[in-house]
Enzyme design. Structure first.
Site: not given
Ligand code: ATP
Ligand code: MG
Length: 419
Positions: A393, A201, A207-208, A345, A199, A342
């Site tokens: 996470r 961003e 936590r990202h 999802s 990703r 989180e």
């Molecule tokens: P957040 O809202 O916390 O940024 P997200 O909703 O963008 O996460 P999802 O697309 O739902 O992320 O991805 C499923 C799961 O993967 C998330 O719930 C999280 O546990 C993990 N995850 C997603 N993006 C990241 C990231 N950039 N770094 C670490 N873990 C991630």
């Molecule tokens: Mg999510």
């Protein structure tokens, strides 16, 4: 008397009277072994031992004594000692582990840090989570699959993908296996994949990461998204129990009080969540995403009610991706949060061809650029749903780490591309 042959690294050297004690990190062990060399028994060895540098890789042959004289657990009385590799520079991390290194230094020298028992414990538990997930999901009849990480279309829209040049064509690194695992529902009852997410961003949080790992599952012929939540809840509890039962020593080393989350996980609707937040002085518009502040407040309230893990269901469809099934203004989706963070999802997907196209247009996406995906919905695609669970996470909350970088060997964030 038992003969021992050990290989490892010198972590500490002490001498006392005519005896030298070498503390050695051996094999995969979490407790160092003490090598005892007595001048009276072995005058030649003592000479070598005196010159030995901290951090050297060594091999020792000797015997396990009946009575242990060092204060620490395991002991070997040396008969032979060979130095296999000597450091050419002093270690950037204190080999004894007495001076704790900064996280930045650990990340730069992770391979060296792995000589510390606590570091070994973290990555053993990580492997344990993967192992538990495989056992659980395979046991439920899901097939482990591997989908492409070089993709022609992003799952969540264009702004957050890493672009690359694919023989002159535009390609992306996969953000998630979403589209592929859904396509597979046209031919299989369930799949899972343990996979990296890329990703782009510009994250700046504890936590990202820009490269993270997820445990993704998708199942078909579901009745509703409750089926998916049950699978995820079962998986989480199985993982916690598996780690608690099989990684006792690691858990103890990391000083973790591992509590199995109370079942069934609490389920609150998005609207309930807004209400709870309002009662805590946080006003959010219906439709907006729950930011980290909101997640934290919610986590606190849930913990007060005795729930570490809880689902937030029925998010506004506006706040969710196109592939989630729409029911009026809400979506048939859920987030799984643990103590305000989180973890996952998921939800029920739109499996009906025309509705799916409608959803895409609704989000401003061009169905033409997703034709490879849409094609799979023409041939009897059953109702299906799934989730993406963040592995990093999960490990982070399981061992109580405050920064996700602690649980990833070589994290990728905005500042870190090497090592
Ligand atoms: P957040 O809202 O916390 O940024 P997200 O909703 O963008 O996460 P999802 O697309 O739902 O992320 O991805 C499923 C799961 O993967 C998330 O719930 C999280 O546990 C993990 N995850 C997603 N993006 C990241 C990231 N950039 N770094 C670490 N873990 C991630
Ligand atoms: Mg999510």
């Amino acid at each position: 008397l038992k003969e021992l042959n050990i290989k490892g690294w010198i972590r500490d050297v002490r001498s006392l009277g005519g005896i030298i004690f070498l503390e050695v990190i051996e094999g995969n062990s979490l407790t160092p072994i003490t090598v005892v060399i007595k001048k009276s028994e072995n005058p030649l060895l003592i000479k070598t031992a005196k010159k030995i540098k901290l951090g050297s890789a060594i091999q020792v042959k000797g015997i396990e004594p009946e009575r242990i004289i060092s204060k620490k657990g395991k002991e070997i009385h040396a008969k032979e000692l060979s130095i296999l590799a000597e450091p050419s520079e002093p270690s950037p991390l204190d080999p004894t582990g007495k001076t704790k290194a900064l996280l930045d230094t650990v990340l730069q020298y992770r391979y060296l840090a792995l000589r510390f028992p606590e570091q070994r414990a973290i990555f053993r538990i990580r492997a344990g989570i993967v192992e538990a997930s495989r056992r659980y999901l395979s046991g439920k009849g899901l097939l482990e699959v591997h989908t492409p990480k070089i993709c022609g279309a992003g799952a969540e829209g264009g702004a957050t993908v890493f672009k690359l040049d694919y023989f002159g064509k535009k390609a992306f690194l996969s953000q998630s296996p979403q589209l592929y695992k859904q396509m597979l529902m046209c031919g299989l009852p369930g799949v899972y994949e343990i996979t990296p997410y890329f990703r782009a961003e510009k994250f700046d949080t504890p936590r990202h990461l820009n490269e993270s790992w997820g445990i993704d599952a998708e199942i078909s012929f579901i009745t509703d998204f409750g089926d998916v939540m049950s699978l995820l809840e079962g998986l989480i509890v199985y993982i916690f129990e598996y780690i608690k039962d099989n990684y006792k020593k690691e858990i103890e080393l990391l000083d973790v009080d591992l509590e199995i989350p109370r079942r069934p996980f609490k389920r609150i609707t998005y609207s309930d969540a807004l209400e709870i937040l309002r009662n805590n002085g946080l006003r959010l518009e219906w439709g907006s995403d729950l930011d980290s502040e909101a997640e934290k407040v919610l986590g606190k309230t849930m913990m007060e009610e005795g729930y570490d893990a809880y689902f937030i269901i029925e998010y506004p469809w506006e706040a969710k991706p196109f592939y989630i099934m729409k029911k009026g203004a809400i979506s048939l989706s859920f987030d799984l949060d643990y103590r305000g963070i989180e973890l996952a999802s998921g939800g029920q997907r739109e499996h009906r061809y025309w509705e799916l196209i409608e959803n895409m247009k609704n989000k401003g996406l061009d169905p033409k650029s997703f034709s490879f995906y849409l094609e799979a919905f023409k041939y009897g695609m059953p109702p299906h749903g799934g989730f993406g669970l963040g592995l990093d996470r999960l490990l982070m909350v399981l061992i109580g780490a405050r920064n996700i970088r602690e649980v990833v060997l070589f994290p990728r964030d905005r500042q870190r591309l090497i090592p």
